[in-house]
Design an enzyme around this catalytic site. Structure first.
Site, PDB file in Angstrom:
ATOM      1  N   ASN A  95      -0.667   4.750  -5.350  1.00 53.36           N
ATOM      2  CA  ASN A  95      -1.474   5.910  -4.987  1.00 53.36           C
ATOM      3  C   ASN A  95      -0.734   7.214  -5.306  1.00 53.36           C
ATOM      4  O   ASN A  95      -1.056   7.929  -6.251  1.00 53.36           O
ATOM      5  CB  ASN A  95      -1.855   5.838  -3.503  1.00 53.36           C
ATOM      6  CG  ASN A  95      -2.745   6.995  -3.054  1.00 53.36           C
ATOM      7  OD1 ASN A  95      -3.088   7.075  -1.899  1.00 53.36           O
ATOM      8  ND2 ASN A  95      -3.135   7.904  -3.939  1.00 53.36           N
ATOM      9  N   THR A  96       0.331   7.481  -4.547  1.00 54.79           N
ATOM     10  CA  THR A  96       1.026   8.758  -4.679  1.00 54.79           C
ATOM     11  C   THR A  96       1.433   9.074  -6.121  1.00 54.79           C
ATOM     12  O   THR A  96       1.211  10.191  -6.614  1.00 54.79           O
ATOM     13  CB  THR A  96       2.281   8.765  -3.778  1.00 54.79           C
ATOM     14  OG1 THR A  96       1.868   8.491  -2.446  1.00 54.79           O
ATOM     15  CG2 THR A  96       2.986  10.113  -3.825  1.00 54.79           C
TER      16      THR A  96
ATOM     17  N   GLY B  16       5.178   6.510  -0.285  1.00 55.75           N
ATOM     18  CA  GLY B  16       5.236   7.885  -0.765  1.00 55.75           C
ATOM     19  C   GLY B  16       6.584   8.317  -1.323  1.00 55.75           C
ATOM     20  O   GLY B  16       6.726   9.451  -1.779  1.00 55.75           O
TER      21      GLY B  16
ATOM     22  N   GLY C 112       5.916   2.630  -2.604  1.00 54.11           N
ATOM     23  CA  GLY C 112       7.225   2.847  -3.221  1.00 54.11           C
ATOM     24  C   GLY C 112       7.214   2.861  -4.732  1.00 54.11           C
ATOM     25  O   GLY C 112       8.176   3.305  -5.368  1.00 54.11           O
TER      26      GLY C 112
ATOM     27  N   LYS D 140      -7.570  -3.167   4.830  1.00 53.43           N
ATOM     28  CA  LYS D 140      -6.127  -3.106   4.601  1.00 53.43           C
ATOM     29  C   LYS D 140      -5.503  -2.732   5.934  1.00 53.43           C
ATOM     30  O   LYS D 140      -5.733  -1.645   6.465  1.00 53.43           O
ATOM     31  CB  LYS D 140      -5.805  -2.061   3.534  1.00 53.43           C
ATOM     32  CG  LYS D 140      -4.309  -1.949   3.280  1.00 53.43           C
ATOM     33  CD  LYS D 140      -4.019  -1.183   1.988  1.00 53.43           C
ATOM     34  CE  LYS D 140      -2.517  -1.110   1.769  1.00 53.43           C
ATOM     35  NZ  LYS D 140      -1.989   0.249   1.936  1.00 53.43           N
TER      36      LYS D 140
END
Lengths: 258, 373
Positions: A207-208, A159, A186, A98
């Site tokens: 993720n976040t 994030g 986002g 990535k």
């Protein structure tokens, strides 16, 4: 059952990709990822000790359903990114990468010029390059031209959990792309993920929003269901929003009856 | 599932003519209403909009098309002039006045004659020119075309050609000389019928022609003009395939612009009667359907169409017009008496057409390109 997603030589049943950052423990990270049923999990090269098989993050990701997607987070230009990718291929035995080049330390916004340069070189070196980029339709076409197997435009700064702030541009990218479009960054809630899938994104990376939830394992399940629902809705063709045309003076009266 | 195809042939071969036709004819009123209500339309919507079920919606389609055209193009219409350089041709095309077996005097313009014709068109204000030839490799091969572009370049901002399909390298050479656009119509996408209409000559190779826009895209041409010749086969199926071709090209050669033309078979000496007629009403439906599919698309209307039709079609969605066209080499001044490729319908002068458009509130644009690019 929705259609599987193919990227390069791999076929994914799950259209939810996840990450490994910001979890309170590696154990919780593993539980959340398994609950999400995600099959592609990105891990920051800078976070892991690639030469240590006992590395805490890596050992917790050791599972037959989990493919590792090393990311180059932390590099500032194409040269460093190429070096990082080569290092990861050697140490982790995967040619998937990535590509993240964000020299801006505050919003971590990707550098389009360096990303395109690095992507071109990495494709030539035999990497499966998944580039993290701004939602820029022209950049997506340029990346496609150099041979990336997918593009990863952002929905909002990484994030921030703000959702699809780039919606209009994501729609253009989805319309024009010949390669899968994965909305990355986002996405803060399952409804954002579902919406991205409804407009035709091929996958999302979250993720976040999972890692920072009060209950990451339950949140991972919620995202899994949202992604499946959104994809199913897209494949089933959503009912249209009604609009009506304005009336004005007739345009077709000149036609004789035929 | 989402791989990049090497050429349109791969996409085309996944479709069958009969199935496409059946699918268009099975579209319902509900399918049309759905297509009309959408913000973004796909090829299934396009099928619905060109289907017989859309006929009662023609006025609505025309209104929507008019709005979209105005939003994207404003109040302008672009003008261009065709210039026939030669009627020599080694192809047999059943519908064409230049067909090899047609016993007509053959003529290819010399340098001097080309300039004479150019001077006439310049007096008429034209700045966009379309150079047209038949397919005769010895007399009007790529060298002849290259020379013609060199000759006309000082006079025109924008040069297009409508000639035989060429190789990618040949297109690249011509682009370097100042070529802007290439028009290459498939005539019909019905593979078997295509062979019947083109029994002899290089044009009989269906797939070579089909892949021509791919070669143009790879050569990075500015603009490609697509179309089918209406009258040979079912216009709806041919239009679906044209739109499929368009969508494929837009995705693969994204730097290139596209235009669509709508040639309907016209009478000519020794000519073929259309197998299928396409009415004015049908053509309005098709033009509106294209606009609803793609609001950026250039839609071109030639002098094949009647005065009445041309008086009304700019408002609905056409963006490019020719006028006073001659379809014979030297037709403007050199040898007005040579045989035409086909008879035009709207014979009004350039000035009359410009005035007709102005009276409807259009600005008539002659120059819309800068050749130093």
């Amino acid at each position: 059952m929705t259609a599987p997603l193919k990227i390069a030589d791999k076929t994914f049943q799950s259209r939810l990709f996840t990450g490994t950052g910001k979890f309170s423990s590696s154990k919780l990270m593993r539980e959340a990822i398994l609950a999400s049923e995600s099959e592609l999990v990105t891990v920051a090269l800078k976070r892991v000790d690639v030469h240590n098989e006992e590395d805490d993050i890596l050992s917790h990701l050791n599972h037959k359903n989990i493919h590792l997607l090393p990311n180059t987070s932390g590099v500032r230009d194409a040269k460093e990114a190429v070096f990082a990718a080569q290092l990861s291929r050697e140490a982790l035995g995967t040619n998937w990468v990535k590509l993240e080049i964000h020299p801006d330390p505050k919003y971590l916004l990707p550098d389009p010029v360096e990303t395109l340069k690095a992507a071109e070189e990495l494709v030539k070196l035999g990497f499966v390059v998944m580039p993290y980029i701004h939602a820029d339709p022209v950049l997506c076409k340029r990346l496609e031209d150099v041979g990336v197997p997918c593009v990863m435009p952002l929905g909002a700064p990484i994030g921030t959990n703000k959702g699809l702030k780039t919606l209009d541009f994501l729609e253009i990218i989805i319309e024009q792309s010949n390669v899968p479009v994965i909305v990355d960054a986002g996405i803060g809630s399952p409804s954002h993920a579902a919406y991205a899938m409804e407009i035709g994104a091929d996958a999302v990376l979250v993720n976040t929003a999972i890692a920072v939830a009060k209950n990451p394992v339950e949140m991972a399940k919620a995202f899994k269901m949202a992604v499946e629902a959104g994809r199913m809705a897209f494949e089933s063709k959503l009912a249209p929003v009604k609009r009506s045309a304005e009336a004005s003076s007739p345009l077709t009266n000149f036609l004789d009856d035929e | 599932m989402m791989s990049k195809e090497q050429s349109f042939r791969e996409v085309f071969d996944r479709y069958r003519w009969d199935e496409v036709l059946e699918s268009i004819f099975s579209k319902t009123k509900e399918d049309v209403e759905l297509a009309l209500s959408k913000e973004k339309r796909d090829l299934e919507d396009f099928k619905a909009l060109i289907s017989p079920s859309a006929k009662p919606f023609l006025e609505t389609m025309a209104q929507m098309s008019a709005q979209l055209t105005k939003k994207r193009f404003g109040n302008i219409v672009q003008m261009y002039a065709p210039m026939y350089l030669s009627n020599e041709c080694q192809n047999i095309c059943t519908y064409c006045g230049f067909s090899m077996t047609n016993k007509i005097p053959r003529k290819t313009l010399t340098d001097k004659e080309i300039i004479k014709e150019v001077e006439f068109l310049k007096k008429k204000r034209y700045d966009h020119i379309l150079l047209v030839t038949g397919e005769a490799h010895k007399t009007v091969g790529v060298e002849y075309i290259k020379n013609a572009i060199r000759l006309v370049r000082p006079y025109f901002s924008n040069i297009s050609i409508e000639v035989q399909p060429l190789k990618q390298e040949e297109y690249e050479e011509l682009i370097a000389e100042g070529l802007y656009a290439v028009l290459v119509y498939q005539e019909t996408y019905h593979k078997e019928e295509y062979k019947k209409h083109h029994p002899k000559g290089r044009k009989s190779n269906f797939y070579y022609r089909l892949e021509t826009p791919d070669r143009l895209g790879r050569a990075k041409i500015h603009k490609i003009g697509l179309g089918a010749l209406f009258g040979l086969e079912d216009w709806r199926a041919d239009s679906f395939f044209t739109a499929l071709h368009l969508k494929y090209l837009q995705k693969h050669y994204w730097r290139t612009k596209y235009s669509i033309s709508f040639p309907r078979l016209r009478p000519f000496t020794g000519g073929l009667e259309p197998k299928i007629t396409m009415t004015d009403r049908d053509l309005v439906q098709l033009i509106a359907a294209y606009r609803l599919l793609d609001e950026d698309l250039e839609l071109s209307i030639s002098t094949r169409e009647s005065e009445n039709f041309r008086n009304h079609i700019a408002k609905i969605g056409a963006t490019t017009f020719s006028a006073e066209s001659k379809t014979n080499p030297g037709g403007y001044v050199v040898e007005p008496e040579t045989l035409e490729q086909f008879e035009i319908s709207d014979e009004r002068s350039t000035e009359e057409i410009a005035e007709m458009l102005r009276s409807q509130g259009f600005d008539v644009v002659w120059k819309d390109w800068e050749k130093s690019w």
